[in-house]
Write a protein that holds these residues in place. Structure first.
Motif, PDB file in Angstrom:
ATOM      1  N   VAL A   1      -8.163  14.796  57.490  1.00 28.80           N
ATOM      2  CA  VAL A   1      -8.121  16.051  58.243  1.00 28.80           C
ATOM      3  C   VAL A   1      -6.664  16.336  58.629  1.00 28.80           C
ATOM      4  CG1 VAL A   1     -10.462  15.765  59.148  1.00 28.80           C
ATOM      5  CG2 VAL A   1      -8.509  14.897  60.465  1.00 28.80           C
ATOM      6  N   PRO A   2      -6.327  17.584  58.954  1.00 27.10           N
ATOM      7  CA  PRO A   2      -4.967  17.884  59.408  1.00 27.10           C
ATOM      8  C   PRO A   2      -4.639  17.111  60.686  1.00 27.10           C
ATOM      9  CG  PRO A   2      -6.119  19.892  58.791  1.00 27.10           C
ATOM     10  CD  PRO A   2      -7.146  18.801  58.817  1.00 27.10           C
ATOM     11  N   TRP A   3      -3.410  16.583  60.739  1.00 28.85           N
ATOM     12  CA  TRP A   3      -3.038  15.806  61.914  1.00 28.85           C
ATOM     13  C   TRP A   3      -1.569  16.033  62.236  1.00 28.85           C
ATOM     14  CZ3 TRP A   3      -0.649  10.793  63.072  1.00 28.85           C
ATOM     15  CH2 TRP A   3       0.160  10.272  62.035  1.00 28.85           C
ATOM     16  N   ASP A   4      -1.140  15.530  63.398  1.00 25.83           N
ATOM     17  CA  ASP A   4       0.252  15.663  63.800  1.00 25.83           C
ATOM     18  C   ASP A   4       0.699  14.384  64.492  1.00 25.83           C
ATOM     19  OD1 ASP A   4       2.714  16.850  63.940  1.00 25.83           O
ATOM     20  OD2 ASP A   4       2.205  18.271  65.520  1.00 25.83           O
ATOM     21  N   TYR A   5       2.001  14.113  64.387  1.00 25.41           N
ATOM     22  CA  TYR A   5       2.606  12.910  64.957  1.00 25.41           C
ATOM     23  C   TYR A   5       3.614  13.355  65.995  1.00 25.41           C
ATOM     24  CZ  TYR A   5       3.988   7.970  64.708  1.00 25.41           C
ATOM     25  OH  TYR A   5       4.209   6.643  64.983  1.00 25.41           O
ATOM     26  N   GLN A   6       3.265  13.210  67.274  1.00 28.21           N
ATOM     27  CA  GLN A   6       4.050  13.773  68.367  1.00 28.21           C
ATOM     28  C   GLN A   6       4.551  12.715  69.337  1.00 28.21           C
ATOM     29  OE1 GLN A   6       1.907  16.966  70.311  1.00 28.21           O
ATOM     30  NE2 GLN A   6       1.616  18.118  68.413  1.00 28.21           N
ATOM     31  N   ILE A   7       4.897  11.533  68.864  1.00 25.20           N
ATOM     32  CA  ILE A   7       5.285  10.469  69.784  1.00 25.20           C
ATOM     33  C   ILE A   7       6.644  10.709  70.433  1.00 25.20           C
ATOM     34  CG2 ILE A   7       3.910   8.794  68.500  1.00 25.20           C
ATOM     35  CD1 ILE A   7       6.606   7.592  67.542  1.00 25.20           C
ATOM     36  N   GLY A   8       7.410  11.676  69.909  1.00 28.18           N
ATOM     37  CA  GLY A   8       8.693  12.002  70.518  1.00 28.18           C
ATOM     38  C   GLY A   8       8.601  13.080  71.572  1.00 28.18           C
ATOM     39  N   GLY A   9       7.405  13.563  71.836  1.00 29.18           N
ATOM     40  CA  GLY A   9       7.197  14.604  72.839  1.00 29.18           C
ATOM     41  C   GLY A   9       6.039  15.500  72.441  1.00 29.18           C
TER      42      GLY A   9
ATOM     43  N   VAL B   1      -5.093  21.457  63.389  1.00 27.80           N
ATOM     44  CA  VAL B   1      -4.897  20.017  63.595  1.00 27.80           C
ATOM     45  C   VAL B   1      -6.059  19.434  64.392  1.00 27.80           C
ATOM     46  CG1 VAL B   1      -3.507  18.318  64.850  1.00 27.80           C
ATOM     47  CG2 VAL B   1      -2.405  19.985  63.345  1.00 27.80           C
ATOM     48  N   ARG B   2      -6.620  18.355  63.895  1.00 30.01           N
ATOM     49  CA  ARG B   2      -7.773  17.722  64.538  1.00 30.01           C
ATOM     50  C   ARG B   2      -7.473  16.334  65.096  1.00 30.01           C
ATOM     51  NH1 ARG B   2     -12.736  17.807  60.636  1.00 30.01           N
ATOM     52  NH2 ARG B   2     -13.618  16.787  62.477  1.00 30.01           N
TER      53      ARG B   2
END
Length: 282
Positions: free
Chosen positions: A55-63, A71-72
């Motif tokens: 599934v669509p995802w995002d990596y936001q560990i920098g903020g 995005v799921r």
């Protein structure tokens, strides 16, 4: 905030379907479990829900920033709030101290060389934690487990203990067995809180996935290092991929865009709108 992932400079070369249904996480086996070990094994058998596959995802560990359309699944720092209407993964630095945060740890829990000097991951200015004995692993885990508790309170569904592969960078001091022993402590606690646990990178230990109790994988640069297939096989395609180069992204997308969740981010994973921000999909 120090970024707790994006360890591209420290890696070594050795080194479709929505399936968001709940699964039972495997307990860590023991030939002759003590009463306390048996209790821990029971806790780690709690039912947890891994992220949906492909599934669509995002990596936001920098903020943290607003989720892109569609995005799921998202990974964020444990310091940030969970995103509404998404599957949230809570990232924290489990095997190294944050940059300039050595003082947050008891001095004897920092790994030291033969001369008594603290061992650092020089690329990121992070002191390495000393997981060499069971007593120290227990003490470090008690601190990390407090972050896991915070993740659960904030509404996260999973955790991503970062730097599982620290032992590969310091083989003169640490071993794979020490890393898995420490990870098992975190898995037991997270599962008892109803949280799934991601394996972060560390191809060297995919064969230990079941015995450690890990539920899915978050992998940096498997396209760059031609590792996507091995992670996909070990985790039944439940793999979230983040690439940092055009080459890695092209390789990941050409081989795995129909199977794995893949994005490209800027190496510093900066906020949307900040200079250098990059996010692309296949």
């Amino acid at each position: 905030m120090s970024i707790t992932a994006v360890k591209t400079s420290m890696r070594t070369e050795s080194h479709g379907n929505d399936s968001s249904q709940s699964t039972t996480a495997p307990a860590s086996p023991s030939p002759s479990p003590s009463p306390s070990a048996s209790a821990s094994a029971s806790a780690s058998a709690a039912t947890v829900t891994p992220p949906p596959k492909h599934v669509p995802w995002d990596y936001q560990i920098g903020g943290a920033y607003a989720l892109p359309d569609g995005v799921r699944v998202v990974s964020r720092s444990h310091e940030d709030a969970a995103a509404p209407d998404a599957y949230n993964i809570c990232n924290f630095n489990a095997f190294q101290a944050q940059e300039n945060a050595e003082g947050d740890w008891d001095s004897d829990l920092l790994l030291r060389d033969a001369g008594g000097d603290v061992v650092y991951n020089e690329d990121w200015g992070e002191a390495v934690l000393d997981i060499r004995t069971d007593a120290k692993r227990q003490r470090i885990a008690s601190e990390v487990n407090a972050w896991i508790d915070e993740c659960a309170t904030k509404g996260y569904q999973a955790v991503e203990p970062d730097n599982y592969d620290t032992f590969t960078r310091f083989p003169d001091h640490l071993t794979a067995g020490q890393a898995t022993a420490f990870m098992k402590l975190l898995v037991v606690h997270a599962h008892a809180k109803g949280l799934a646990v991601a394996q972060k990178n560390t191809l060297e230990l995919v064969s230990e996935r079941a015995s450690v109790g890990l539920d899915f994988a978050v992998v940096e640069e498997c396209g760059q290092w031609n590792e996507c297939g091995e992670f996909a096989a070990a985790f039944d395609n439940n793999v979230l991929v983040v690439e940092y180069t055009a080459k890695g992204m092209a390789n990941a997308c050409s081989g795995w865009s129909d199977t794995l969740s893949i994005i490209r981010r800027d190496q510093d994973v900066v906020l949307k709108g900040a200079s250098g921000h990059l996010r692309k999909t296949c």
